[in-house]
Design a protein around this motif. Structure first.
Motif, PDB file in Angstrom:
ATOM      1  N   LEU A   1       0.815  -1.292  -0.059  1.00 32.42           N
ATOM      2  CA  LEU A   1       0.107  -0.153   0.079  1.00 32.42           C
ATOM      3  C   LEU A   1       0.734   1.399  -0.036  1.00 32.42           C
ATOM      4  O   LEU A   1       0.185   2.376  -0.261  1.00 32.42           O
ATOM      5  N   GLY A   2       2.162   1.149   0.351  1.00 33.62           N
ATOM      6  CA  GLY A   2       3.003   2.448   0.182  1.00 33.62           C
ATOM      7  C   GLY A   2       3.376   2.765  -1.009  1.00 33.62           C
ATOM      8  O   GLY A   2       3.088   2.390  -2.008  1.00 33.62           O
ATOM      9  N   ARG A   3       4.294   3.839  -0.811  1.00 28.59           N
ATOM     10  CA  ARG A   3       4.938   4.422  -2.163  1.00 28.59           C
ATOM     11  C   ARG A   3       5.958   3.754  -2.805  1.00 28.59           C
ATOM     12  O   ARG A   3       5.772   3.463  -4.148  1.00 28.59           O
ATOM     13  N   THR A   4       7.099   3.049  -2.094  1.00 32.20           N
ATOM     14  CA  THR A   4       7.949   2.269  -2.684  1.00 32.20           C
ATOM     15  C   THR A   4       8.301   0.991  -1.938  1.00 32.20           C
ATOM     16  O   THR A   4       8.202   1.136  -0.551  1.00 32.20           O
ATOM     17  N   ILE A   5       8.852   0.166  -2.524  1.00 28.64           N
ATOM     18  CA  ILE A   5       9.274  -1.173  -1.621  1.00 28.64           C
ATOM     19  C   ILE A   5      10.737  -1.343  -2.229  1.00 28.64           C
ATOM     20  O   ILE A   5      10.870  -1.639  -3.352  1.00 28.64           O
ATOM     21  N   ALA A   6      11.837  -1.154  -1.461  1.00 31.94           N
ATOM     22  CA  ALA A   6      13.155  -1.592  -1.950  1.00 31.94           C
ATOM     23  C   ALA A   6      13.593  -2.695  -1.313  1.00 31.94           C
ATOM     24  O   ALA A   6      13.262  -3.112  -0.124  1.00 31.94           O
ATOM     25  N   ASP A   7      14.201  -3.452  -2.513  1.00 33.23           N
ATOM     26  CA  ASP A   7      15.075  -4.750  -1.712  1.00 33.23           C
ATOM     27  C   ASP A   7      16.537  -4.598  -2.177  1.00 33.23           C
ATOM     28  O   ASP A   7      17.098  -5.201  -3.200  1.00 33.23           O
ATOM     29  N   PRO A   8      17.411  -3.945  -1.507  1.00 32.72           N
ATOM     30  CA  PRO A   8      18.789  -3.590  -1.902  1.00 32.72           C
ATOM     31  C   PRO A   8      19.434  -4.828  -1.758  1.00 32.72           C
ATOM     32  O   PRO A   8      20.620  -5.049  -2.453  1.00 32.72           O
TER      33      PRO A   8
END
Length: 482
Positions: A334-341
């Motif tokens: 539901l958020g703005r971004t999902i990062a998987d570094p």
């Protein structure tokens, strides 16, 4: 050990009922499943993961759940691969072929757990997985006959008459097993019979004659099973039996949906209707609440959600003033971004979320697994549940949290109050929280969920006492001939 002629023949329910029945007789009972495959996991007191079926079976046995009750848990992350959890902790992520080649490495860990349970119980009830008739999987097996052989324990096998062909299923299993495995099976039972069980007397006689196995009995269909937590999401498909509730809740059937037992307390409510939205279907415009559930692979399921066009449906639902709730992975989406570094779920990178909450998520390699107790900030009601997730979520909407747990806040609510999310699973099991949540929609709570689950387990135990030869089961467990 309770094995079955196939998946979903009712092994988990039979074991749960036997756990309660023998516990009622004063025995110290422990459930055990060497290997389980499920994304519906629970958290033990020490922060380990086990299958939800073993959580329910431990409850039925009136003992605390332990990682030893399910030493190997496979959590599918794709069509061909799964995370392997051993003794409650992540061990590896393997493709199916890789796991098939390495599963025998886990037998010592499985036997170690089994030995610990034996040391503290009068009776250990072991649940198999799938079917022992899948002889192509016999080499290195730790889930069915491979475990039974290593632990040197007897087996009773379950056949599901509701799906048809139960005589062929049982006799066919006898036919394909190697003689040593075949000789381990001492008895059989028929599950989910509809009608007069006496009508199957000739069937019992024929199966016994063709296999040499003793009949334990015929178990009529137990209609109250729908009120118990389901381990398979298929159990949600016919949740409401066509009833129309005052509160309509749509739940997205994500490909890797996880911990969907969050919904069980809601489906137990008389005035709540759960609509499982399958791929290819749209979100009904007349629903009141949409739940984006947990996911084993958040980014992959977010992509699937968009392919279905559910992102467009969710935006339209919000414009109409509808409410949206994200749970764990659903919260992250539901958020703005999902990062998987670090590549915790797959390729490294960052993807756009649905933008319905002003938060951002970073997936980290450390998994958070713990039981939690706290309070619902809006109403002050007590809550309990568990966390089981990767990543941390931060942003402006986190300044409007949902719960307080041990002095810290969790969750986020949008500025207009229509969209919310939390990492805490199991909130709806708390009667006070559930009542307060439903009151926001003008709906009252009609059940005491935890008490009702225990009442159904009691009924299930009585059902098995009435229709199975439990004395024969004990005799088989003791190695006695009857």
């Amino acid at each position: 050990m309770i094995q079955g002629t196939g998946s979903n023949v009712g092994k988990s329910l039979i074991v749960a009922g036997l756990c309660r029945a023998f516990a009622e007789r004063g025995l110290r009972v422990a459930p055990f499943k060497p290997q389980n495959m499920s994304n519906n996991a629970g958290v033990t007191a020490d922060g380990g993961e086990i299958g939800r079926a073993q959580m329910l079976q431990a409850r039925a046995a009136r003992v605390a759940p332990s990682v030893d009750m399910n030493p190997v848990l496979l959590k599918p992350e794709s069509e061909t691969g799964a995370q392997v959890v051993v003794h409650g902790r992540r061990w590896a992520t393997l493709r199916a072929r890789e796991y098939g080649a390495r599963k025998s490495e886990l037998l010592p860990a499985v036997l170690e757990s089994f030995g610990r349970l034996q040391g503290g119980a009068d009776l250990v009830l072991v649940e198999g997985a799938g079917s022992p008739a899948e002889t192509n999987l016999r080499k290195g097996d730790i889930a069915n006959m491979g475990f039974a052989e290593a632990a040197d324990i007897p087996v009773a096998i379950v056949g599901d008459i509701d799906r048809g062909g139960v005589i062929a299923a049982l006799v066919g299993t006898h036919a394909v097993l190697d003689p040593p495995d075949r000789s381990r099976i001492k008895a059989f039972l028929i599950n989910r019979f509809r009608g007069d069980p006496d009508l199957f007397d000739e069937g019992l006689t024929e199966i016994a004659a063709r296999t040499g196995w003793a009949p334990l009995g015929v178990v009529p269909h137990f209609h109250l099973a729908a009120r118990l937590p389901a381990e398979d999401v298929l159990g949600l498909a016919d949740t409401n039996s066509g009833r129309r509730g005052r509160l309509r809740v749509a739940v997205l059937r994500l490909p890797r949906i996880a911990n969907f037992d969050d919904l069980d307390p809601l489906r137990a409510e008389r005035d709540v209707e759960i609509l499982l939205i399958e791929p290819g279907a749209f979100i009904p415009p007349d629903c009141d609440l949409v739940i984006v559930p947990g996911s084993k692979s958040t980014i992959a399921d977010l992509e699937a959600l968009r392919r279905e066009g559910w992102d467009i449906d969710l935006a339209a639902h919000r414009r109409r003033g509808g409410r949206i709730l994200g749970l764990c992975g659903g919260y992250q989406m539901l958020g703005r971004t999902i990062a998987d570094p670090g590549g915790a779920e797959g390729p490294r990178g960052r993807v756009a979320g649905l933008g319905l909450l002003d938060v951002d998520t970073v997936l980290t390699g450390d998994k958070r697994t713990l039981k939690v107790d706290g309070r619902h900030l809006a109403t002050g009601t007590a809550v309990s549940g568990y966390e089981i997730h990767l990543g941390r979520t931060e942003g402006a909407d986190c300044e409007r949290p949902i719960v307080e747990i041990g002095g810290r806040h969790d969750g986020a609510v949008s500025a207009d109050g229509l969209v919310s999310g939390t990492y805490v699973h199991g909130l709806f099991s708390s009667d006070g929280f559930r009542a307060a949540f439903l009151a926001q929609f003008g709906v009252g709570s009609s059940c005491r969920y935890e008490a009702e689950v225990d009442a159904v387990l009691d009924r299930l135990a009585g059902h098995l006492e009435a229709h199975l030869d439990l004395e024969m089961i004990l005799a088989i467990a003791r190695g006695e001939r009857r």
